[in-house]
Design an enzyme around this catalytic site. Structure first.
Site, PDB file in Angstrom:
ATOM      1  N   SER A 201       0.856  -1.181   0.000  1.00  0.00           N
ATOM      2  CA  SER A 201       0.000   0.000   0.000  1.00  0.00           C
ATOM      3  C   SER A 201       0.899   1.240   0.000  1.00  0.00           C
ATOM      4  O   SER A 201       2.105   1.124   0.154  1.00  0.00           O
ATOM      5  CB  SER A 201      -0.866   0.006   1.258  1.00  0.00           C
ATOM      6  OG  SER A 201      -0.033   0.217   2.376  1.00  0.00           O
ATOM      7  N   LYS A 202       0.255   2.406  -0.143  1.00  0.00           N
ATOM      8  CA  LYS A 202       1.035   3.661  -0.127  1.00  0.00           C
ATOM      9  C   LYS A 202       1.794   3.793   1.192  1.00  0.00           C
ATOM     10  O   LYS A 202       2.941   4.208   1.230  1.00  0.00           O
ATOM     11  CB  LYS A 202       0.083   4.858  -0.284  1.00  0.00           C
ATOM     12  CG  LYS A 202      -0.229   5.174  -1.724  1.00  0.00           C
ATOM     13  CD  LYS A 202      -0.230   6.697  -1.927  1.00  0.00           C
ATOM     14  CE  LYS A 202      -0.283   7.033  -3.394  1.00  0.00           C
ATOM     15  NZ  LYS A 202      -1.621   7.303  -3.886  1.00  0.00           N
TER      16      LYS A 202
END
Ligand code: GLU
Length: 494
Positions: A258-259
């Site tokens: 994920s970011k």
């Protein structure tokens, strides 16, 4: 399928929408390897028709990233070539012409459905728990009528006319034959109302015109393969070999990064972006080796590969379609292997900018001298700053307590330093051959451990608790400065 004994024409076709990540690097690497191995051609094609996601700096970053990795291409936007232009944004008319050809041959149709109508269709399908698909409103409009509506100024898109019955069998080199029922396939949009072709059409047209023999891309495109194959067959073109590479999962093996996880990795000195890896002190050789093995293996034990080794040994038949978990520990490992493999001069030149960025003025000569002792200890190039910055400081500074080895009193440490000063002053040189034995005797007589005694000397001479091997470091620093630093340390303790 294409025989790999023939020169392959392969393309890396990134969309310039952000930073170049590992997945792109791996695709480009495999493309490059196939091209070089077969005496073929590697093409860079920029797929930049999605204006909403377009990032202006991204193309430059991609080109720089490829260069840094050592993956050079033969044709591309900045290099030209016989099949250009190599930016899709410069090929609008080409796609329009081929879309028109599909409409003419009955494989595509003009669609005048308004966004409003499409939204209603979608809502109804959602309510009925149907999979979302175009409802076919414009499929059967006679071509002549459609042309009249266009002439009258009505807005339209062009959709592929997917057969409603039968099935489509496609081939992926890693997964074999896959058959899907046509009724689950959609009448996908090929050309938007602004006249721009979508990936589905643009990439197929380009792959055909650029004579691509192998399409290597991420497995997120596997679900589109039936549509792509249908488009290619509608034109009557030869089908390239499709290779959909495995996806990358986060280190835990559960899902994609994920970011936030990407940002956390960066804090740890790791990254999934090529430009970060360069800044974090990774060497391209290490990154290439690591990336090559995420989805491919040669046998069950060979690990070290230079780019040239890979050109010789890579095979698309040994690609693995299963998802690969990103393993940063392995990255550090491969990076270390390749750092050790560099010549002294090469390593010296590569670490120099990191020291300069930290404010030191390192001389290349000294760096070449210390390269052999650095090699064994550098996981990444930027570690040179902590490891060897002291070589380039005129003054070192540390707190007096750091001189006090565990289990010893201040006075005992001062005494040991005085004895070491005496021994070293009396020697012709302070290298391992000359100073090793007398200092070891001192350790024995003192009743303390080598770790304790040499730890004190290390801090006195380098100002740090961790350094490259002590004797080699002292030799580089020079006898006078070493003796001087020991005197300073004794003063500090007194
Ligand atoms: N532009 C597409 C992407 O970046 C390329 C896929 C392909 O290689 O065909 O995902």
């Amino acid at each position: 399928m294409t025989d790999l004994k023939q020169p392959a024409r392969v393309r890396f076709a990134p969309s310039p929408t952000g930073h170049m990540h590992l997945g792109s690097a791996r695709t480009a690497l495999y493309d490059y390897l196939i091209a070089r191995q077969t005496g073929g051609t590697f093409i860079l094609r920029i797929e930049d028709t999605d204006t909403k996601r377009y990032v202006p700096e991204a193309e430059e970053e991609l080109i720089k990233g490829l260069k840094w990795l050592g993956i050079d291409y033969d044709e591309g936007p900045d290099k030209g070539g016989p099949y250009g232009p190599y930016r899709q944004s410069e090929r609008k008319e080409i796609y329009a012409k081929y879309a028109e050809q599909l409409v003419e041959s009955g494989h595509a149709f003009y669609c005048f459905c308004t966004p409003d109508h499409l939204a209603k269709v979608r809502e109804a399908q959602q309510a009925n728990k149907e999979s979302l698909h175009y409802d076919g409103t414009c499929r059967e409009i006679p071509l002549e009528d459609a042309r009249k509506r266009i002439a009258a100024g009505e807005k339209y898109v062009i959709r592929f006319k997917m057969p409603k019955t039968g099935s489509t069998t496609v081939h992926d080199h890693l997964r074999g034959y896959i058959t899907v029922e046509n009724k689950v396939l959609d009448d996908s949009v090929l050309v938007k109302s602004d006249g721009w072709a979508l990936y589905h059409l643009a990439a197929m047209v380009d792959d055909y015109l650029m004579k691509i023999t192998h399409v290597i891309r991420g497995s997120e495109w596997l679900p589109s393969l039936p549509l792509h194959t249908q488009i290619i067959r509608a034109f009557g073109w030869p089908e390239p070999t499709f290779i959909h590479l495995s996806v990358f999962l986060k280190p835990s093996g559960k899902g994609k990064m994920s970011k936030r996880e990407t940002a956390d990795a960066m804090k740890d000195g790791h990254s999934i972006f090529v430009k970060d890896l360069e800044e974090l002190g990774y060497v391209p050789e290490g990154v290439v080796n690591w990336t090559a093995l995420m989805g491919w293996s040669y046998d069950d034990h060979t690990e070290f590969f230079s780019l040239q080794d890979l050109v010789e040994k890579f095979s698309i038949d040994h690609l693995n379609p299963s998802p690969a978990a990103i393993n940063f520990t392995k990255l550090d490992y491969f990076n270390g292997l390749h750092i050790r493999n560099l010549s002294d001069e090469d390593l010296a030149n590569r670490v120099k900018p990191f020291l300069e960025a930290a404010g030191y003025k390192p001389s290349l000569d000294t760096l070449i001298k210390i390269a052999p002792i650095l090699k064994e200890r550098l996981p990444t190039l930027d570690d040179v700053v902590d490891m060897a910055g002291f070589f380039f400081k005129s003054e070192i500074s540390y707190a007096a307590e750091e001189l006090v080895a565990k289990g010893l009193e201040k006075g005992q440490c001062a005494q040991l330093l005085k004895q070491m000063l005496q021994i070293l002053s009396s020697l012709g040189g302070i290298n391992k051959e000359q100073a090793g034995e007398p200092l070891r005797q001192l350790v024995e007589q003192s009743g303390f451990s080598a770790g304790q005694v040499f730890g004190i000397l290390r801090v006195a001479v380098t100002g740090q608790k961790v350094s490259p091997p002590l004797f080699e470091s002292m030799e580089v620093i020079g006898k006078d400065i070493v003796l001087n630093r020991i005197q300073q340390a004794i003063k500090l303790l007194d």
